[in-house]
Design a protein around this motif. Structure first.
Motif, PDB file in Angstrom:
ATOM      1  N   GLU A 144      34.036  28.495 -45.592  1.00 52.25           N
ATOM      2  CA  GLU A 144      34.564  27.716 -44.468  1.00 52.25           C
ATOM      3  C   GLU A 144      33.679  27.782 -43.227  1.00 52.25           C
ATOM      4  O   GLU A 144      33.434  26.781 -42.577  1.00 52.25           O
ATOM      5  CB  GLU A 144      35.977  28.180 -44.098  1.00 52.25           C
ATOM      6  CG  GLU A 144      37.034  27.782 -45.109  1.00 52.25           C
ATOM      7  CD  GLU A 144      37.403  28.941 -46.005  1.00 52.25           C
ATOM      8  OE1 GLU A 144      37.513  30.057 -45.484  1.00 52.25           O
ATOM      9  OE2 GLU A 144      37.565  28.735 -47.221  1.00 52.25           O
ATOM     10  N   THR A 145      33.242  29.006 -42.893  1.00 46.66           N
ATOM     11  CA  THR A 145      32.555  29.142 -41.612  1.00 46.66           C
ATOM     12  C   THR A 145      31.051  29.367 -41.753  1.00 46.66           C
ATOM     13  O   THR A 145      30.356  29.540 -40.769  1.00 46.66           O
ATOM     14  CB  THR A 145      33.139  30.332 -40.811  1.00 46.66           C
ATOM     15  OG1 THR A 145      32.963  31.507 -41.600  1.00 46.66           O
ATOM     16  CG2 THR A 145      34.597  30.131 -40.497  1.00 46.66           C
ATOM     17  N   GLY A 146      30.543  29.368 -42.979  1.00 45.47           N
ATOM     18  CA  GLY A 146      29.138  29.705 -43.177  1.00 45.47           C
ATOM     19  C   GLY A 146      28.174  28.587 -42.862  1.00 45.47           C
ATOM     20  O   GLY A 146      28.527  27.407 -42.868  1.00 45.47           O
ATOM     21  N   SER A 147      26.913  28.973 -42.592  1.00 45.94           N
ATOM     22  CA  SER A 147      25.948  27.948 -42.189  1.00 45.94           C
ATOM     23  C   SER A 147      25.424  27.132 -43.370  1.00 45.94           C
ATOM     24  O   SER A 147      25.043  25.977 -43.200  1.00 45.94           O
ATOM     25  CB  SER A 147      24.783  28.566 -41.437  1.00 45.94           C
ATOM     26  OG  SER A 147      24.636  29.903 -41.733  1.00 45.94           O
ATOM     27  N   LEU A 148      25.398  27.707 -44.568  1.00 42.59           N
ATOM     28  CA  LEU A 148      24.884  26.929 -45.696  1.00 42.59           C
ATOM     29  C   LEU A 148      25.765  25.706 -45.957  1.00 42.59           C
ATOM     30  O   LEU A 148      25.272  24.584 -46.083  1.00 42.59           O
ATOM     31  CB  LEU A 148      24.810  27.814 -46.955  1.00 42.59           C
ATOM     32  CG  LEU A 148      24.260  27.142 -48.202  1.00 42.59           C
ATOM     33  CD1 LEU A 148      22.865  26.593 -47.964  1.00 42.59           C
ATOM     34  CD2 LEU A 148      24.237  28.106 -49.370  1.00 42.59           C
ATOM     35  N   ASN A 149      27.072  25.930 -45.997  1.00 47.56           N
ATOM     36  CA  ASN A 149      27.956  24.794 -46.234  1.00 47.56           C
ATOM     37  C   ASN A 149      28.011  23.843 -45.040  1.00 47.56           C
ATOM     38  O   ASN A 149      28.189  22.632 -45.216  1.00 47.56           O
ATOM     39  CB  ASN A 149      29.360  25.270 -46.615  1.00 47.56           C
ATOM     40  CG  ASN A 149      29.413  25.682 -48.085  1.00 47.56           C
ATOM     41  OD1 ASN A 149      28.407  25.569 -48.788  1.00 47.56           O
ATOM     42  ND2 ASN A 149      30.567  26.144 -48.530  1.00 47.56           N
ATOM     43  N   ALA A 150      27.828  24.373 -43.829  1.00 44.40           N
ATOM     44  CA  ALA A 150      27.751  23.497 -42.657  1.00 44.40           C
ATOM     45  C   ALA A 150      26.555  22.558 -42.799  1.00 44.40           C
ATOM     46  O   ALA A 150      26.637  21.365 -42.493  1.00 44.40           O
ATOM     47  CB  ALA A 150      27.628  24.330 -41.382  1.00 44.40           C
ATOM     48  N   MET A 151      25.472  23.120 -43.300  1.00 41.17           N
ATOM     49  CA  MET A 151      24.275  22.320 -43.519  1.00 41.17           C
ATOM     50  C   MET A 151      24.532  21.261 -44.590  1.00 41.17           C
ATOM     51  O   MET A 151      24.175  20.097 -44.428  1.00 41.17           O
ATOM     52  CB  MET A 151      23.148  23.247 -43.953  1.00 41.17           C
ATOM     53  CG  MET A 151      21.807  22.978 -43.328  1.00 41.17           C
ATOM     54  SD  MET A 151      20.623  24.237 -43.779  1.00 41.17           S
ATOM     55  CE  MET A 151      21.213  25.684 -42.950  1.00 41.17           C
ATOM     56  N   LEU A 152      25.170  21.684 -45.679  1.00 38.92           N
ATOM     57  CA  LEU A 152      25.455  20.743 -46.767  1.00 38.92           C
ATOM     58  C   LEU A 152      26.398  19.643 -46.298  1.00 38.92           C
ATOM     59  O   LEU A 152      26.229  18.477 -46.649  1.00 38.92           O
ATOM     60  CB  LEU A 152      26.048  21.492 -47.972  1.00 38.92           C
ATOM     61  CG  LEU A 152      25.064  22.403 -48.704  1.00 38.92           C
ATOM     62  CD1 LEU A 152      25.774  23.218 -49.783  1.00 38.92           C
ATOM     63  CD2 LEU A 152      23.934  21.597 -49.330  1.00 38.92           C
ATOM     64  N   HIS A 153      27.406  20.019 -45.478  1.00 39.77           N
ATOM     65  CA  HIS A 153      28.315  19.018 -44.922  1.00 39.77           C
ATOM     66  C   HIS A 153      27.534  17.980 -44.122  1.00 39.77           C
ATOM     67  O   HIS A 153      27.776  16.775 -44.223  1.00 39.77           O
ATOM     68  CB  HIS A 153      29.350  19.685 -43.995  1.00 39.77           C
ATOM     69  CG  HIS A 153      30.553  20.186 -44.736  1.00 39.77           C
ATOM     70  ND1 HIS A 153      31.349  19.360 -45.489  1.00 39.77           N
ATOM     71  CD2 HIS A 153      31.086  21.427 -44.831  1.00 39.77           C
ATOM     72  CE1 HIS A 153      32.330  20.077 -46.029  1.00 39.77           C
ATOM     73  NE2 HIS A 153      32.182  21.341 -45.652  1.00 39.77           N
ATOM     74  N   ILE A 155      24.569  16.967 -44.434  1.00 38.90           N
ATOM     75  CA  ILE A 155      23.794  15.994 -45.210  1.00 38.90           C
ATOM     76  C   ILE A 155      24.678  15.236 -46.196  1.00 38.90           C
ATOM     77  O   ILE A 155      24.184  14.552 -47.091  1.00 38.90           O
ATOM     78  CB  ILE A 155      22.581  16.631 -45.933  1.00 38.90           C
ATOM     79  CG1 ILE A 155      23.041  17.732 -46.900  1.00 38.90           C
ATOM     80  CG2 ILE A 155      21.564  17.166 -44.934  1.00 38.90           C
ATOM     81  CD1 ILE A 155      21.950  18.162 -47.864  1.00 38.90           C
ATOM     82  N   GLY A 156      25.998  15.354 -46.030  1.00 42.78           N
ATOM     83  CA  GLY A 156      26.907  14.488 -46.767  1.00 42.78           C
ATOM     84  C   GLY A 156      27.516  15.048 -48.035  1.00 42.78           C
ATOM     85  O   GLY A 156      28.125  14.313 -48.809  1.00 42.78           O
ATOM     86  N   VAL A 157      27.373  16.340 -48.287  1.00 38.28           N
ATOM     87  CA  VAL A 157      28.052  16.924 -49.447  1.00 38.28           C
ATOM     88  C   VAL A 157      29.505  17.194 -49.047  1.00 38.28           C
ATOM     89  O   VAL A 157      29.763  17.980 -48.141  1.00 38.28           O
ATOM     90  CB  VAL A 157      27.369  18.235 -49.893  1.00 38.28           C
ATOM     91  CG1 VAL A 157      28.079  18.824 -51.105  1.00 38.28           C
ATOM     92  CG2 VAL A 157      25.902  17.990 -50.193  1.00 38.28           C
ATOM     93  N   ALA A 158      30.430  16.528 -49.709  1.00 38.17           N
ATOM     94  CA  ALA A 158      31.825  16.615 -49.287  1.00 38.17           C
ATOM     95  C   ALA A 158      32.456  17.957 -49.682  1.00 38.17           C
ATOM     96  O   ALA A 158      33.182  18.565 -48.899  1.00 38.17           O
ATOM     97  CB  ALA A 158      32.619  15.463 -49.878  1.00 38.17           C
ATOM     98  N   HIS A 159      32.197  18.402 -50.894  1.00 34.65           N
ATOM     99  CA  HIS A 159      32.841  19.632 -51.372  1.00 34.65           C
ATOM    100  C   HIS A 159      31.818  20.651 -51.853  1.00 34.65           C
ATOM    101  O   HIS A 159      31.645  20.842 -53.047  1.00 34.65           O
ATOM    102  CB  HIS A 159      33.831  19.314 -52.500  1.00 34.65           C
ATOM    103  CG  HIS A 159      34.903  18.368 -52.085  1.00 34.65           C
ATOM    104  ND1 HIS A 159      35.913  18.734 -51.230  1.00 34.65           N
ATOM    105  CD2 HIS A 159      35.101  17.060 -52.370  1.00 34.65           C
ATOM    106  CE1 HIS A 159      36.704  17.691 -51.014  1.00 34.65           C
ATOM    107  NE2 HIS A 159      36.230  16.655 -51.692  1.00 34.65           N
ATOM    108  N   PRO A 160      31.136  21.296 -50.915  1.00 32.77           N
ATOM    109  CA  PRO A 160      30.171  22.314 -51.344  1.00 32.77           C
ATOM    110  C   PRO A 160      30.889  23.512 -51.950  1.00 32.77           C
ATOM    111  O   PRO A 160      32.058  23.754 -51.635  1.00 32.77           O
ATOM    112  CB  PRO A 160      29.466  22.696 -50.033  1.00 32.77           C
ATOM    113  CG  PRO A 160      30.404  22.325 -48.952  1.00 32.77           C
ATOM    114  CD  PRO A 160      31.246  21.203 -49.458  1.00 32.77           C
ATOM    115  N   PRO A 161      30.213  24.238 -52.822  1.00 27.49           N
ATOM    116  CA  PRO A 161      30.889  25.338 -53.522  1.00 27.49           C
ATOM    117  C   PRO A 161      31.197  26.526 -52.611  1.00 27.49           C
ATOM    118  O   PRO A 161      30.611  26.668 -51.550  1.00 27.49           O
ATOM    119  CB  PRO A 161      29.866  25.758 -54.594  1.00 27.49           C
ATOM    120  CG  PRO A 161      28.564  25.238 -54.134  1.00 27.49           C
ATOM    121  CD  PRO A 161      28.835  24.049 -53.284  1.00 27.49           C
ATOM    122  N   ASN A 162      32.130  27.345 -53.056  1.00 34.08           N
ATOM    123  CA  ASN A 162      32.433  28.609 -52.407  1.00 34.08           C
ATOM    124  C   ASN A 162      31.502  29.640 -53.034  1.00 34.08           C
ATOM    125  O   ASN A 162      31.828  30.281 -54.019  1.00 34.08           O
ATOM    126  CB  ASN A 162      33.907  28.963 -52.660  1.00 34.08           C
ATOM    127  CG  ASN A 162      34.285  30.281 -52.012  1.00 34.08           C
ATOM    128  OD1 ASN A 162      33.460  30.932 -51.384  1.00 34.08           O
ATOM    129  ND2 ASN A 162      35.527  30.675 -52.179  1.00 34.08           N
TER     130      ASN A 162
END
Lengths: 312, 297
Positions: A144-153, A155-162
């Motif tokens: 939820e709060t991590g930078s990797l998924n923020a980055m993926l969000h 660039i348009g990745v809707a549901h990045p993995p946990n």
């Protein structure tokens, strides 16, 4: 030696005897902190024991036979193979390329200062406490709060993995962190190994028209073989022993997907209160490490012997 | 990585190219390779940068703008919160004195043992070296529980001294292995000259051997310091009360804290990293020399 009179021989022996005094502190310390505890651990492993003041029950090799039927134990060693991939194979290959490029190319065509600056950058993760690295990467991978998924969000990745939270991605994520930690070590060692190689070898090869890759394969790789063996040996032992990154990143989970032998023994000691069982895991791990180290050492000796014969 | 893969083929292809052509070719390639190396450097530094830009954000700033933006204004409360909740000066002091003690004692112990093996050539030295090497290779798990119970028996649990004793021995096992091979090749002429002058072994050690191996000892001391500073497993088990803990243990104990906000966590990581970072910048040269010394044998 045979020409020496017995008198001289005895005098030499007496001179030598003095040195046993210098050995004394080291041997006493080694006995108290390593040999005796090691023996006790083997002793514990033959018992059923909850630890502390609770009674010990003789169990013979029961803990060891139990291990054979323990799926968690086997998966911990399966993960050890992945740890070797992440801590030995991948970093050594990347380190080899980086060292060759930094030494042979950046150093010569851009400047030695740039090369040593880059080397220091690659080495930085090696000196940082694993706890710090673990905390930071744990947050980077946070769903939820991590930078990797923020980055993926972004660039348009809707549901990045946990990343660390799901069994299918946790192991690769841990491996990525380990590669990041390890890269600097082979890079630094290989760079200093390259300094040892006679530059005339390269010049001669260049005059014969050998390109960069030919020189890399025919000169660099054979010349740095001793260092390659040292790196393989030390990193393989480190990979089999790995604990702290697992503790701070995943605690072996989810669903045992990142369990390693050392964490499994820790788990048995303190969470499950199965001290004898944990001790058995630790003993088996030691055995595996000693065997693997001996095999690598054997291969090294054989290869060194072959090289010597080849020279003759 | 792609640039690295390109490098060999591009240079290797024009084998018969003229000298000037080859040099011209390298001129362009130079930048491609440099950019490739720089990209890897950025990737290596990325976690540090992320930590830095998030250590000074307010929790509100973090939740609205996310982890990738620069802080809107500098917020030091996370830092002070970490500093006071973990009682950082105490942890820092624990880390400093235990690491310093191990680096001095461990180096001294290594020197004594290695002197007997390398210069004294005591009988059975090959076996001794093997035992010391093996001692350093052992996984700490195999010593942990016995050491834990032994420390409790002698009242050293929760004491930095348990860490000092254990790591002095573990590190000096490596130090002995390394120094013994250095001292094994010690110039014989020097030792014989000293013996002719009537120096006993103690004098030889401090007047002849010590001054010559001092650089190696310095490297060992720096390594023992850093290794002990970074140790995690045994301190985690041995030091259970906050007053005795070291920096890495204090930091990891924050992790499960649900009340903790991300900026505080990053501030804590940053503060915990600073001493190591300063040490690294200060001893960078010695460190690289040391890594190599350990490898070449």
């Amino acid at each position: 030696m045979s020409v020496q009179t017995p008198r001289v021989h005895r005098a030499a022996r007496r001179r030598q005897a003095v040195y046993w005094l210098y050995l004394l502190p080291g041997v006493i310390a080694l006995t108290a902190v390593i040999i005796v505890p090691f023996g006790l651990n083997v002793f514990y492993s033959l018992h059923r024991w909850k630890g502390g003041l609770s009674p010990m029950h003789w169990y013979g090799f029961g803990n060891y036979t139990d291990l054979l039927h323990d799926a968690a134990f086997w998966s911990s060693f399966r993960n050890s193979v992945w740890m070797i991939v992440a801590m030995v194979i991948v970093p050594t290959l990347i380190g080899l390329i980086l060292a060759a490029v930094l030494f042979d190319y950046i150093g010569k065509n851009v400047g030695n200062r740039t090369a040593s600056f880059l080397r220091a950058t690659y080495y930085l993760p090696q000196i940082m406490p694993v706890a710090v690295a673990g905390i930071v990467w744990n947050w980077i991978f946070n769903a939820e709060t991590g930078s990797l998924n923020a980055m993926l969000h972004s660039i348009g990745v809707a549901h990045p993995p946990n990343w660390l939270g799901s069994p299918s991605t946790a192991l690769p994520a841990v491996m990525l962190v380990l590669v990041w930690i390890q890269i600097g070590y082979p890079t630094v060692i290989f760079m200093s190994a390259l300094q040892r190689v006679d530059p005339e070898l390269y010049e001669a090869a260049e005059l014969d028209g050998a390109g960069w890759f030919r020189r890399f394969r025919a000169i660099t790789i054979p010349q740095i073989k001793p260092e390659t063996f040292v790196i393989t040996l030390t990193c393989t032992i480190a990979a089999l022993k790995v604990f702290a990154p697992i503790y701070v990143l995943t605690r072996g989970g989810p669903e045992l997907s990142t369990l390693v032998p050392s964490y499994y023994s820790f788990l048995n000691f303190f969470d499950k209160s199965k001290v004898g069982y944990g001790a058995a895991v630790a003993t088996v791990l030691t055995l595996v490490i000693v065997v693997v180290a001996a095999v690598i050492q054997l291969l090294q000796n054989r290869s060194a012997r072959r090289d010597e014969e080849g020279v003759r | 990585m792609t640039t690295l893969a390109q490098a060999p083929t591009e240079v290797a292809a024009p084998v018969k190219a003229t000298r000037t052509g080859d040099r011209h070719h390298r001129g362009a390639l130079r930048w491609v390779v440099l950019v490739g190396c720089a990209v890897i450097a950025v990737l290596m530094l990325a976690p540090f940068v992320l930590m830095l830009i998030n250590a000074f954000k307010s929790p509100a700033d973090y939740s609205t703008h996310g982890p990738l933006s620069l802080p809107t204004n500098l917020y030091f409360t996370g830092l002070t919160k970490f500093w006071t909740t973990v009682d950082f000066p105490v942890k820092l002091w624990n880390s400093i004195w235990t690491s310093a003690a191990v680096s001095v004692l461990g180096t001294g112990l290594s020197l004594l043992t290695a002197y007997a093996i390398g210069v004294g050539r005591v009988r059975g030295r090959a076996w001794l070296v093997a035992v010391f090497l093996l001692a350093n290779m052992l996984p700490q798990e195999v010593l942990l529980y016995p050491l834990y119970t032994m420390a409790q028996k002698v009242g050293l649990n929760n004491s930095g001294w348990s860490i000092v004793i254990i790591f002095t021995v573990i590190q000096s096992a490596f130090g002995t292995y390394l120094l013994a091979s250095v001292l094994g090749t010690f110039p014989k002429a020097l030792l014989e000259a000293a013996a002719l002058d009537g120096a006993n072994s103690w004098r030889v050690l401090w007047r002849v051997v010590f001054p010559i191996v001092r650089p190696t000892l310095a490297v060992l001391m720096i390594f023992f310091f850093i290794w002990t500073w970074n140790e995690f497993f045994i301190p985690l088990v041995m030091l259970t009360t906050p007053a005795s803990q070291t920096v890495p243990i204090a930091l990891s104990s924050l992790q499960g804290d649900r009340l903790l906000d991300v900026p505080t966590l990053n501030a804590g990581a940053l503060v915990s990293l600073l001493p190591t970072l300063l040490f690294f910048l200060f001893f960078q040269r010695t460190l690289t020399r040391g890594v190599t010394a350990g490898a070449v044998k």
